[in-house]
Design a protein around this motif. Structure first.
Motif, PDB file in Angstrom:
ATOM      1  N   ASP A 283      -1.234   2.971   1.755  1.00  0.00           N
ATOM      2  CA  ASP A 283      -2.651   2.838   1.736  1.00  0.00           C
ATOM      3  C   ASP A 283      -2.300   2.503   3.125  1.00  0.00           C
ATOM      4  O   ASP A 283      -1.604   2.659   3.801  1.00  0.00           O
ATOM      5  CB  ASP A 283      -1.983   1.294   1.190  1.00  0.00           C
ATOM      6  CG  ASP A 283      -4.055   1.647   0.909  1.00  0.00           C
ATOM      7  OD1 ASP A 283      -4.616   2.018   1.159  1.00  0.00           O
ATOM      8  OD2 ASP A 283      -4.227  -0.012   0.187  1.00  0.00           O
ATOM      9  N   GLU A 284      -3.485   2.460   3.229  1.00  0.00           N
ATOM     10  CA  GLU A 284      -4.253   2.086   4.903  1.00  0.00           C
ATOM     11  C   GLU A 284      -5.132   1.060   5.170  1.00  0.00           C
ATOM     12  O   GLU A 284      -6.198   1.578   4.600  1.00  0.00           O
ATOM     13  CB  GLU A 284      -4.460   3.862   5.785  1.00  0.00           C
ATOM     14  CG  GLU A 284      -4.621   3.451   6.956  1.00  0.00           C
ATOM     15  CD  GLU A 284      -4.947   4.554   7.825  1.00  0.00           C
ATOM     16  OE1 GLU A 284      -5.387   5.214   9.151  1.00  0.00           O
ATOM     17  OE2 GLU A 284      -4.634   5.364   6.862  1.00  0.00           O
ATOM     18  N   PHE A 285      -5.113   0.467   6.104  1.00  0.00           N
ATOM     19  CA  PHE A 285      -5.794  -0.485   6.127  1.00  0.00           C
ATOM     20  C   PHE A 285      -5.870  -1.043   7.629  1.00  0.00           C
ATOM     21  O   PHE A 285      -4.473  -1.287   8.432  1.00  0.00           O
ATOM     22  CB  PHE A 285      -5.540  -2.037   5.084  1.00  0.00           C
ATOM     23  CG  PHE A 285      -6.851  -3.090   4.607  1.00  0.00           C
ATOM     24  CD1 PHE A 285      -7.597  -2.731   4.525  1.00  0.00           C
ATOM     25  CD2 PHE A 285      -6.142  -4.436   6.128  1.00  0.00           C
ATOM     26  CE1 PHE A 285      -8.319  -4.000   5.178  1.00  0.00           C
ATOM     27  CE2 PHE A 285      -6.959  -5.382   6.795  1.00  0.00           C
ATOM     28  CZ  PHE A 285      -8.139  -5.543   5.640  1.00  0.00           C
ATOM     29  N   GLN A 286      -7.233  -0.982   8.138  1.00  0.00           N
ATOM     30  CA  GLN A 286      -7.579  -1.215   9.183  1.00  0.00           C
ATOM     31  C   GLN A 286      -6.369  -0.556  10.494  1.00  0.00           C
ATOM     32  O   GLN A 286      -5.914  -0.791  11.581  1.00  0.00           O
ATOM     33  CB  GLN A 286      -7.471  -2.704   9.606  1.00  0.00           C
ATOM     34  CG  GLN A 286      -8.528  -3.697   8.939  1.00  0.00           C
ATOM     35  CD  GLN A 286      -8.623  -5.013   9.540  1.00  0.00           C
ATOM     36  OE1 GLN A 286      -7.699  -5.446  10.006  1.00  0.00           O
ATOM     37  NE2 GLN A 286      -9.652  -6.197   8.641  1.00  0.00           N
ATOM     38  N   GLY A 287      -6.251   0.548   9.916  1.00  0.00           N
ATOM     39  CA  GLY A 287      -5.004   1.231  11.171  1.00  0.00           C
ATOM     40  C   GLY A 287      -3.560   1.386  10.721  1.00  0.00           C
ATOM     41  O   GLY A 287      -2.999   1.913  10.972  1.00  0.00           O
ATOM     42  N   ILE A 288      -3.535   0.430   9.788  1.00  0.00           N
ATOM     43  CA  ILE A 288      -2.277  -0.202   9.100  1.00  0.00           C
ATOM     44  C   ILE A 288      -1.779   0.627   7.972  1.00  0.00           C
ATOM     45  O   ILE A 288      -2.004   0.713   7.243  1.00  0.00           O
ATOM     46  CB  ILE A 288      -2.303  -1.584   9.114  1.00  0.00           C
ATOM     47  CG1 ILE A 288      -2.537  -2.483  10.245  1.00  0.00           C
ATOM     48  CG2 ILE A 288      -0.031  -1.976   8.901  1.00  0.00           C
ATOM     49  CD1 ILE A 288      -2.508  -3.458  10.162  1.00  0.00           C
ATOM     50  N   LYS A 289      -0.216   1.131   7.960  1.00  0.00           N
ATOM     51  CA  LYS A 289      -0.284   1.903   7.020  1.00  0.00           C
ATOM     52  C   LYS A 289       0.996   0.827   5.899  1.00  0.00           C
ATOM     53  O   LYS A 289       1.536  -0.298   6.890  1.00  0.00           O
ATOM     54  CB  LYS A 289       0.916   3.048   7.404  1.00  0.00           C
ATOM     55  CG  LYS A 289       0.925   4.261   6.498  1.00  0.00           C
ATOM     56  CD  LYS A 289       1.775   5.343   6.814  1.00  0.00           C
ATOM     57  CE  LYS A 289       1.963   6.544   6.070  1.00  0.00           C
ATOM     58  NZ  LYS A 289       2.423   7.849   6.461  1.00  0.00           N
ATOM     59  N   LEU A 290       0.430   0.945   4.944  1.00  0.00           N
ATOM     60  CA  LEU A 290       1.806  -0.103   4.012  1.00  0.00           C
ATOM     61  C   LEU A 290       2.161   1.213   1.993  1.00  0.00           C
ATOM     62  O   LEU A 290       1.665   2.138   2.656  1.00  0.00           O
ATOM     63  CB  LEU A 290       1.008  -0.452   3.698  1.00  0.00           C
ATOM     64  CG  LEU A 290      -0.143  -1.962   4.375  1.00  0.00           C
ATOM     65  CD1 LEU A 290      -1.826  -1.066   4.184  1.00  0.00           C
ATOM     66  CD2 LEU A 290       0.080  -3.241   3.906  1.00  0.00           C
ATOM     67  N   TRP A 291       2.878   0.446   1.950  1.00  0.00           N
ATOM     68  CA  TRP A 291       4.026   1.123   1.093  1.00  0.00           C
ATOM     69  C   TRP A 291       3.525   0.185  -0.318  1.00  0.00           C
ATOM     70  O   TRP A 291       4.233  -0.782   0.122  1.00  0.00           O
ATOM     71  CB  TRP A 291       5.445   1.586   1.341  1.00  0.00           C
ATOM     72  CG  TRP A 291       5.370   3.037   2.486  1.00  0.00           C
ATOM     73  CD1 TRP A 291       5.551   3.798   2.237  1.00  0.00           C
ATOM     74  CD2 TRP A 291       5.263   2.717   3.860  1.00  0.00           C
ATOM     75  NE1 TRP A 291       5.421   5.179   4.035  1.00  0.00           N
ATOM     76  CE2 TRP A 291       5.487   3.715   4.934  1.00  0.00           C
ATOM     77  CE3 TRP A 291       5.687   1.210   4.679  1.00  0.00           C
ATOM     78  CZ2 TRP A 291       5.503   4.212   6.776  1.00  0.00           C
ATOM     79  CZ3 TRP A 291       5.011   2.043   5.927  1.00  0.00           C
ATOM     80  CH2 TRP A 291       5.517   2.725   6.456  1.00  0.00           C
ATOM     81  N   TRP A 292       3.273   0.895  -0.763  1.00  0.00           N
ATOM     82  CA  TRP A 292       3.372   0.407  -2.737  1.00  0.00           C
ATOM     83  C   TRP A 292       4.978   1.029  -3.488  1.00  0.00           C
ATOM     84  O   TRP A 292       4.598   1.895  -3.528  1.00  0.00           O
ATOM     85  CB  TRP A 292       2.281   0.014  -3.067  1.00  0.00           C
ATOM     86  CG  TRP A 292       1.594  -0.628  -2.804  1.00  0.00           C
ATOM     87  CD1 TRP A 292      -0.152  -0.309  -1.425  1.00  0.00           C
ATOM     88  CD2 TRP A 292       0.762  -2.080  -2.799  1.00  0.00           C
ATOM     89  NE1 TRP A 292      -0.321  -1.380  -1.320  1.00  0.00           N
ATOM     90  CE2 TRP A 292      -0.277  -2.260  -1.891  1.00  0.00           C
ATOM     91  CE3 TRP A 292       1.930  -3.196  -4.010  1.00  0.00           C
ATOM     92  CZ2 TRP A 292      -0.791  -4.115  -1.916  1.00  0.00           C
ATOM     93  CZ3 TRP A 292       0.566  -4.373  -4.216  1.00  0.00           C
ATOM     94  CH2 TRP A 292       0.360  -4.677  -3.722  1.00  0.00           C
ATOM     95  N   THR A 293       5.064  -0.057  -4.148  1.00  0.00           N
ATOM     96  CA  THR A 293       6.729   0.512  -5.151  1.00  0.00           C
ATOM     97  C   THR A 293       6.539  -0.224  -6.026  1.00  0.00           C
ATOM     98  O   THR A 293       5.960  -1.046  -6.229  1.00  0.00           O
ATOM     99  CB  THR A 293       8.020   0.051  -4.224  1.00  0.00           C
ATOM    100  OG1 THR A 293       7.990   0.860  -3.072  1.00  0.00           O
ATOM    101  CG2 THR A 293       9.154   0.572  -5.302  1.00  0.00           C
ATOM    102  N   SER A 294       6.782   0.383  -7.078  1.00  0.00           N
ATOM    103  CA  SER A 294       6.487   0.076  -8.426  1.00  0.00           C
ATOM    104  C   SER A 294       7.986  -0.244  -9.634  1.00  0.00           C
ATOM    105  O   SER A 294       8.641   0.933  -8.691  1.00  0.00           O
ATOM    106  CB  SER A 294       5.673   0.950  -9.811  1.00  0.00           C
ATOM    107  OG  SER A 294       5.726   0.142 -10.862  1.00  0.00           O
ATOM    108  N   ARG A 295       8.316  -1.366  -9.898  1.00  0.00           N
ATOM    109  CA  ARG A 295       9.761  -2.242 -10.317  1.00  0.00           C
ATOM    110  C   ARG A 295       9.491  -3.173 -11.910  1.00  0.00           C
ATOM    111  O   ARG A 295       8.044  -3.346 -11.666  1.00  0.00           O
ATOM    112  CB  ARG A 295       9.458  -3.271  -8.989  1.00  0.00           C
ATOM    113  CG  ARG A 295      10.320  -2.396  -7.656  1.00  0.00           C
ATOM    114  CD  ARG A 295      11.558  -1.948  -7.849  1.00  0.00           C
ATOM    115  NE  ARG A 295      11.907  -1.542  -6.549  1.00  0.00           N
ATOM    116  CZ  ARG A 295      11.616  -0.424  -5.571  1.00  0.00           C
ATOM    117  NH1 ARG A 295      11.278   0.408  -6.248  1.00  0.00           N
ATOM    118  NH2 ARG A 295      11.916   0.269  -4.707  1.00  0.00           N
ATOM    119  N   LYS A 296      10.535  -3.004 -11.982  1.00  0.00           N
ATOM    120  CA  LYS A 296      10.835  -3.162 -13.649  1.00  0.00           C
ATOM    121  C   LYS A 296      11.904  -3.892 -13.640  1.00  0.00           C
ATOM    122  O   LYS A 296      12.997  -3.314 -13.567  1.00  0.00           O
ATOM    123  CB  LYS A 296      10.637  -2.183 -14.777  1.00  0.00           C
ATOM    124  CG  LYS A 296      10.676  -2.252 -15.818  1.00  0.00           C
ATOM    125  CD  LYS A 296      10.664  -1.878 -16.558  1.00  0.00           C
ATOM    126  CE  LYS A 296      11.833  -0.559 -16.950  1.00  0.00           C
ATOM    127  NZ  LYS A 296      12.053   0.304 -18.336  1.00  0.00           N
TER     128      LYS A 296
END
Length: 478
Positions: free
Chosen positions: A68-81
């Motif tokens: 994802d990107e927010f205000q030029g910042i890159k982020l990573w989302w990971t699904s865990r169980k």
């Protein structure tokens, strides 16, 4: 650069009950937010049924990652169980469910922006997505003492939209603009210091589409509808409890407000009520009326406080709708601006409304019979419901022309009935005026006769007095 990154877990559950509830709400919002990205970026997807949603939600599978990107910042989302720990002590107890979570990874220098702005942004966006996909419901208030729930609900699937409503285009556009302005007015209402709510009064003859208008408002705004039946509410306190139990993004409806309770007309003074009580000499009737008044204690004051009092600020983004066939019967305090902010008259079918109905029912934008119908609608009052009924084909052999002819015939019959009714009313009015005139003339004649009689009697008295004077004078001479 893992050493320069921070992680922020979003769990599907927590140890304590209150944290679990809040955590699940945030988890569901984040899940909805990521669903728009998962469908295009994740390699493996799974369909999940979310409670209250009218469709399946595609979410990323376990151990999948999206960016994802927010205000030029890159982020990573990971699904865990996380698999639950098995308890061997009491095997007959139900085992805990597996816990799911999302891990957010970002560069450490952006920590303040992520924790201060981004998480709240993702939560709000996800909540909006959840609301847009949820199954809207129609609620009705339960009688007092009915289990523990104040409202019962069913799925609300009314097909009405503003495109299908038979109304003048300018008036329709004005209502839509007003609704959308309200929907986007959170900051504006906070700025002017008013609760985020708005009242609409729908009035007009029966069959002009007041209930359909409410359904169209719900479909446009994506709000649930709460149909408030005042006759089942015992007191003003119960009315406030119902208001508190109504969430945001809802339309509270009181249909036929003039028939719901004795809330019409001017409020009676205490002196007038006391005089009426004295006139009731039957003790059984008086006791019965007293019991009924105690059983139903929702007052005009309580309803006014419900709409515009301090309790109305408990919650936000709510619309209150009153409908009535007889607006002139309502107490002015109930429908003044600030309570019922916008008054919408739904009247008889005009030509523009007819064209909408012709398009809806017959797929027609023009026809050689439209001119005749336009003339008749200008001379005759017919509700949109009656027009629609005449336009609806009743068999497979009926075509558009036959339906339009049926409407013309119905309009001509209605026109003739209106003419006969007008003549009858004019005749009765003339007879009434003639009776009033005759009564006035008789009264004047009686007054004149009385005056003449009085004058005659006075004259006779004067003459009698003169005769007596003459008689006395003659006796004196003698």
């Amino acid at each position: 650069m893992p050493c320069f990154n921070d992680t922020f877990p979003i769990n599907s559950g927590a140890t304590f009950k209150d944290i679990h509830r809040n955590g699940s709400e945030v988890f569901t919002a984040i899940q909805s937010y990521l669903s728009t990205k998962s469908s295009t970026e994740a390699k493996r997807l799974k369909a999940k049924e979310v409670k209250g949603s009218k469709s399946l939600v595609l979410v990323m599978d376990d151990n999948e990652e999206v960016t994802d990107e927010f205000q030029g910042i890159k982020l990573w989302w990971t699904s865990r169980k996380t698999a639950p720990r098995q308890s061997s002590s009491f095997p007959f107890y139900p085992q805990p469910d597996e816990k799911r979570r999302y891990k957010l990874t970002f560069h450490r220098r952006h920590r303040d922006i992520i924790t201060g702005t981004y998480i709240d942004h993702a939560r709000k966006e996800g909540k909006a997505i959840t609301v847009s996909h949820r199954q809207r419901k129609l609620y009705i208030n339960n009688p007092p003492g009915y289990k523990t729930r104040k409202w019962s609900s069913v799925a609300f699937e009314h097909p009405a939209t503003f495109e299908s409503i038979a109304m003048e285009p300018k008036k329709k556009e004005d209502i839509i603009n007003d609704l959308m302005k309200f929907s986007n007015g959170k900051e504006y209402y906070a700025k002017i210091g008013k609760p985020w709510k708005r009242g609409y009064l729908l009035y007009g003859p029966p069959g002009t589409g007041k209930s359909t208008m409410i359904a169209a408002m719900s479909n446009l705004m994506n709000y649930d509808v709460y149909d408030l039946e005042l006759t089942t509410v015992k007191s003003n306190t119960d009315l406030r409890k119902l208001l508190i139990d109504t969430p945001s993004k809802s339309i509270i409806v009181i249909e036929d407000i003039d028939c719901s309770l004795d809330l019409t007309g001017q409020r009676k003074k205490r002196k007038e009520r006391d005089e009426e009580d004295k006139e009731i000499k039957d003790p059984i009737r008086k006791m019965k009326e007293g019991e009924e008044s105690k059983a139903r204690q929702v007052t005009l004051s309580g309803l006014l406080n419900f709409i515009d009092g301090i309790w109305s600020a408990c919650g936000s983004e709510r619309i209150i709708v009153f409908t009535t066939n007889y607006v002139e019967k309502l107490d002015p305090a109930l429908i003044r601006r600030g309570r019922m902010d916008k008054h919408i008259e739904l009247s008889y079918c005009c030509y523009e409304a007819f064209k909408v109905l012709a398009r809806n029912y017959l797929d027609l934008d023009s026809h050689e019979l439209f001119g005749s119908i336009e003339c008749l609608l200008g001379e005759t009052n017919m509700t949109p419901a009656d027009v629609a009924e005449n336009l609806m084909p009743k068999s497979n052999v009926e075509d558009a022309s036959s339906c339009l002819k049926n409407l013309i015939e119905a309009l001509e019959v209605a026109k003739e009935e209106a003419r006969v009714k007008a003549e009858e009313e004019a005749r009765k009015k003339a007879e009434k005026e003639a009776k009033v005139k005759a009564k006035k003339e008789a009264k004047l004649k009686a007054e004149e006769e009385a005056i003449l009689k009085a004058e005659k009697a006075e004259k006779e008295t004067e003459e009698s007095a003169k005769d007596e004077d003459k008689s006395i004078g003659t006796d004196n001479k003698l």
